[in-house]
Motif scaffolding. Sequence first.
Motif, PDB file in Angstrom:
ATOM      1  N   UNK A 253     -47.199 -86.302 -78.921  1.00 34.31           N
ATOM      2  CA  UNK A 253     -46.778 -84.929 -79.159  1.00 34.31           C
ATOM      3  C   UNK A 253     -45.410 -84.842 -79.802  1.00 34.31           C
ATOM      4  N   UNK A 254     -45.188 -83.736 -80.491  1.00 35.46           N
ATOM      5  CA  UNK A 254     -43.915 -83.470 -81.173  1.00 35.46           C
ATOM      6  C   UNK A 254     -43.487 -82.039 -80.865  1.00 35.46           C
ATOM      7  N   UNK A 255     -42.199 -81.867 -80.607  1.00 32.96           N
ATOM      8  CA  UNK A 255     -41.605 -80.535 -80.488  1.00 32.96           C
ATOM      9  C   UNK A 255     -40.398 -80.490 -81.411  1.00 32.96           C
ATOM     10  N   UNK A 256     -40.283 -79.431 -82.206  1.00 29.22           N
ATOM     11  CA  UNK A 256     -39.301 -79.366 -83.286  1.00 29.22           C
ATOM     12  C   UNK A 256     -38.617 -78.009 -83.302  1.00 29.22           C
ATOM     13  N   UNK A 257     -37.306 -78.015 -83.513  1.00 26.74           N
ATOM     14  CA  UNK A 257     -36.535 -76.808 -83.798  1.00 26.74           C
ATOM     15  C   UNK A 257     -35.847 -77.008 -85.144  1.00 26.74           C
ATOM     16  N   UNK A 258     -35.874 -75.985 -86.000  1.00 30.35           N
ATOM     17  CA  UNK A 258     -35.298 -76.147 -87.333  1.00 30.35           C
ATOM     18  C   UNK A 258     -34.612 -74.865 -87.785  1.00 30.35           C
ATOM     19  N   UNK A 266     -30.634 -77.457 -94.599  1.00 28.11           N
ATOM     20  CA  UNK A 266     -31.762 -77.386 -93.674  1.00 28.11           C
ATOM     21  C   UNK A 266     -31.564 -78.439 -92.583  1.00 28.11           C
ATOM     22  N   UNK A 267     -31.714 -78.014 -91.344  1.00 32.03           N
ATOM     23  CA  UNK A 267     -31.454 -78.882 -90.202  1.00 32.03           C
ATOM     24  C   UNK A 267     -32.632 -78.809 -89.244  1.00 32.03           C
ATOM     25  N   UNK A 268     -33.067 -79.962 -88.741  1.00 33.32           N
ATOM     26  CA  UNK A 268     -34.173 -80.001 -87.789  1.00 33.32           C
ATOM     27  C   UNK A 268     -33.902 -81.071 -86.744  1.00 33.32           C
ATOM     28  N   UNK A 269     -34.244 -80.768 -85.497  1.00 32.92           N
ATOM     29  CA  UNK A 269     -34.208 -81.757 -84.419  1.00 32.92           C
ATOM     30  C   UNK A 269     -35.616 -81.850 -83.841  1.00 32.92           C
ATOM     31  N   UNK A 270     -36.054 -83.081 -83.563  1.00 32.26           N
ATOM     32  CA  UNK A 270     -37.414 -83.298 -83.082  1.00 32.26           C
ATOM     33  C   UNK A 270     -37.423 -84.231 -81.878  1.00 32.26           C
ATOM     34  N   UNK A 271     -38.332 -83.948 -80.978  1.00 36.65           N
ATOM     35  CA  UNK A 271     -38.646 -84.863 -79.879  1.00 36.65           C
ATOM     36  C   UNK A 271     -40.076 -85.355 -80.078  1.00 36.65           C
TER      37      UNK A 271
END
Length: 368
Positions: A253-258, A266-271
């Motif tokens: 699974x992936x969870x992302x905030x951007x 453009x900035x994104x962090x992902x788990x």
Amino acid sequence: MVRRFRHILGLLAALSASGVQADFSHSGSLKNQTVGSRSLVDGDPYLSNLTRLRLEPRYRQGNWTLEAAYDLELLTGSFLDSPEFAMLKTAPDPRYWTLQDELHDSGDLVARHQLYRGTVQWRSPIGDFRLGRQQVNWSTALIWNPMDILNPVSPLQLEPDERIGVDALLWDRSWGATGRISAVHAPQDSSENASTAARAKRFFAGVDAGVMVGEFAEVTKAGFSGSGSVAGTGWRSELVWSEPDAGDSYWQGVADLNWAFRNGLNLAVEYFYNGKPVSPGTTGLANLVSARPLYAGRHYAGLLVLQDINPFWQYRVVAIRNADDASWVLYPRSTWILPLSQEIYFAAGAQWFGGDQDSEYGRLEPLG
């Protein structure tokens, strides 16, 4: 070689012969890529130089469209003498059609060609049918892509926009004003590796949601994806359950905030959660020949920074940390486009790795 490539040459000849038609177009590109690193097997330094000529004809008539991308590649450098290149040469190709071959192979030069993409598409009353070597990507995440089952790519791939094609028949049609339904069958090199799947995707209540189910190379998979925006913050998520014919089931699974800013940043962090880790000592070399990316940890954090400084300069930075063994990757890449009538661009990048010698990324050698 002529027998194996007769269908490629016939397709290209047919497309070229259609140049008298008003709806024929073509484009092309020439790329040179140089990479230096050290072998993970014997520690010797190597240099790889790849030159690729790509020709892309396209022909449309009525409800029919033919598209192709033909590559001619020259590979030189000491990488040809490395253990890694020997592994690549003997690795099986899972694709169904033999649309690639070597023209010349010596200690100093390898010349090869392939049909990178080649499809026939028919727009019918019941949907669009596309047959041939193509990209089928059902993922929405930015760094890790569990829903990208047929064209998986590693976050560390040196050419992020290049994805190996899958030989498949794809059916796709609209579902209302904001949705689509798709089904695909990819025979691959054997019936055991064949894939058959379906996906439905629709936008409702502010969420772009999708579900996927299918059989992928003896693994049953079902997945969900979603994306949207809340108070100026974008989000993306993917969750995929897999059950191999032999082995235990697992989740990825992936969870992302951007965020997208007015200055073009453009900035994104992902788990990323990986429910099927492998031994850290196998990921470096195994990823060279594996059909899909392999990961040694269960929990990962990623950062993606992308910005167009101006119309002629773009940079991209990917940072990854394996939270289980504290190893990390830093992958900056910058692209410059010359202000000329013919599009010419230069790109430079590097990959640095850190961590203990027995960790997933700490054992890898820098690339540049």
